[in-house]
Design a protein around this motif. Structure first.
Motif: not given
Length: 250
Positions: A34-35, A40-43, A84-85, A95-97
Motif C-alpha cells: 500500500q505504501i 507510484i500513483a502518478t507514475i 494493466e496497473a 521508474k519511481y526509483k
C-alpha cells in the motif's frame, strides 16, 4: 456474508479474509504494498510499455489464448485498467526509483565506492604470536610461499585454499579487517596483528576498482529505495509495527 473469491472448494468472504491474511502473515506485505502504491500513483507508462507488460504477464502465466485471458480476468474480477496497473507495477516502481534518486546516484556512488571496490587477498590465522612473526619473516625473505605456509600452519578455513580469498567487496568484510586492507598496497605483507583470538598475517593481492555502469546504477537505486522504505516503516503506528515485526518503544 459476501463471497469475494472462490478457489477450488474454498470460498473467500468478507468475514474470513482478514483472519486468513493474519494467519498467513500477509498483513506486513499488504501494508508495504500500500505504501508503494501511494508513491507510484502518478507514475505513467506509455501505451507501448503497457502493451508489452500485459503481453509479458500473460506469457508468464501461460495464458496464450484470448479466451484464456478473458476467463482469467473475469475470474479475479479485474477491469482492464486494474490488469494493466498490475502488469506494469514493477516497471512503474523502477521508474519511481529513477525519478526520485537517479540524479544523486553519481554522488552516492562516490561516497560508497570505498566499500564497493573488491579485493583479492591472502591471509592466515595463528594462535601463537611467536609462530606468526616467524612465518612473517619467512614470507618477507621469500623463503616459502604464502600458499605453502597457509596450508601448513593456518588455523582457519583459509588453510584449504592456501590463504587466498576473493574477490570480495571491502564493505562485506569486518570493519577492522577492511580497515587494514584499505591501508595496504598490492603485494604488501602486513606485520602480524591481533584480531580477536588470532594473530593474522595478510597480503593484498589485487584491488579491483568498480565502475558506475548500468548494473551498479540499478543496485544503488535499490539501496536508496530500501533506505527510504525502512524510513517509511518507521512512520507506522505501534500496532502496524507489531505486524511488521519492527521494534517498538516500551
Amino acid at each position: 456474508m459476501t463471497t469475494l473469491l472462490s478457489l477450488d472448494s474454498f470460498t473467500f468472504t468478507d468475514t474470513n479474509i482478514i483472519p486468513l491474511l493474519t494467519s498467513y502473515q500477509l498483513i506486513p506485505q499488504l501494508l508495504g504494498e500500500q505504501i508503494l502504491d501511494r508513491e507510484i500513483a502518478t507514475i505513467q507508462c506509455s501505451p507501448e510499455e503497457i502493451a508489452q507488460a500485459v503481453t509479458s504477464f500473460y506469457q508468464f502465466w501461460g495464458l496464450t489464448e484470448e479466451t484464456q485471458q478473458l476467463a482469467w480476468q473475469q475470474r479475479y474480477r479485474l477491469s482492464t485498467e486494474q490488469l494493466e496497473a498490475m502488469a506494469t507495477r514493477k516497471l512503474r516502481i523502477e521508474k519511481y526509483k529513477e525519478n526520485r534518486w537517479g540524479a544523486i546516484v553519481p554522488s552516492y556512488f562516490f561516497k560508497r565506492k570505498g566499500y564497493l571496490d573488491r579485493v583479492i587477498y591472502s591471509w592466515m590465522r595463528l594462535t601463537d604470536e611467536g609462530v606468526a612473526h616467524e612465518l612473517y619473516f619467512r614470507l618477507v625473505e621469500g623463503e616459502q610461499s604464502f600458499d605453502e605456509l597457509a596450508r601448513r600452519y593456518a588455523q582457519g578455513s583459509e588453510a584449504i585454499t592456501g590463504g587466498l580469498v576473493g574477490p570480495v567487496e571491502i564493505g562485506t568484510l569486518p570493519e577492522n579487517f577492511a580497515y587494514l586492507l584499505k591501508g595496504c598496497t598490492v603485494g604488501q605483507i602486513n606485520l602480524p596483528v591481533r584480531l580477536g583470538q588470532h594473530w593474522v598475517i595478510m597480503r593484498l593481492e589485487q584491488r579491483i576498482s568498480v565502475e558506475l555502469d548500468q548494473a551498479m546504477h540499478k543496485r544503488l537505486l535499490q539501496e536508496q529505495f530500501e533506505l527510504w522504505f525502512r524510513s517509511e516503516m518507521e512512520k507506522l503506528s505501534g500496532e502496524e509495527k507489531t505486524w511488521l515485526g519492527l521494534p517498538t518503544p516500551q
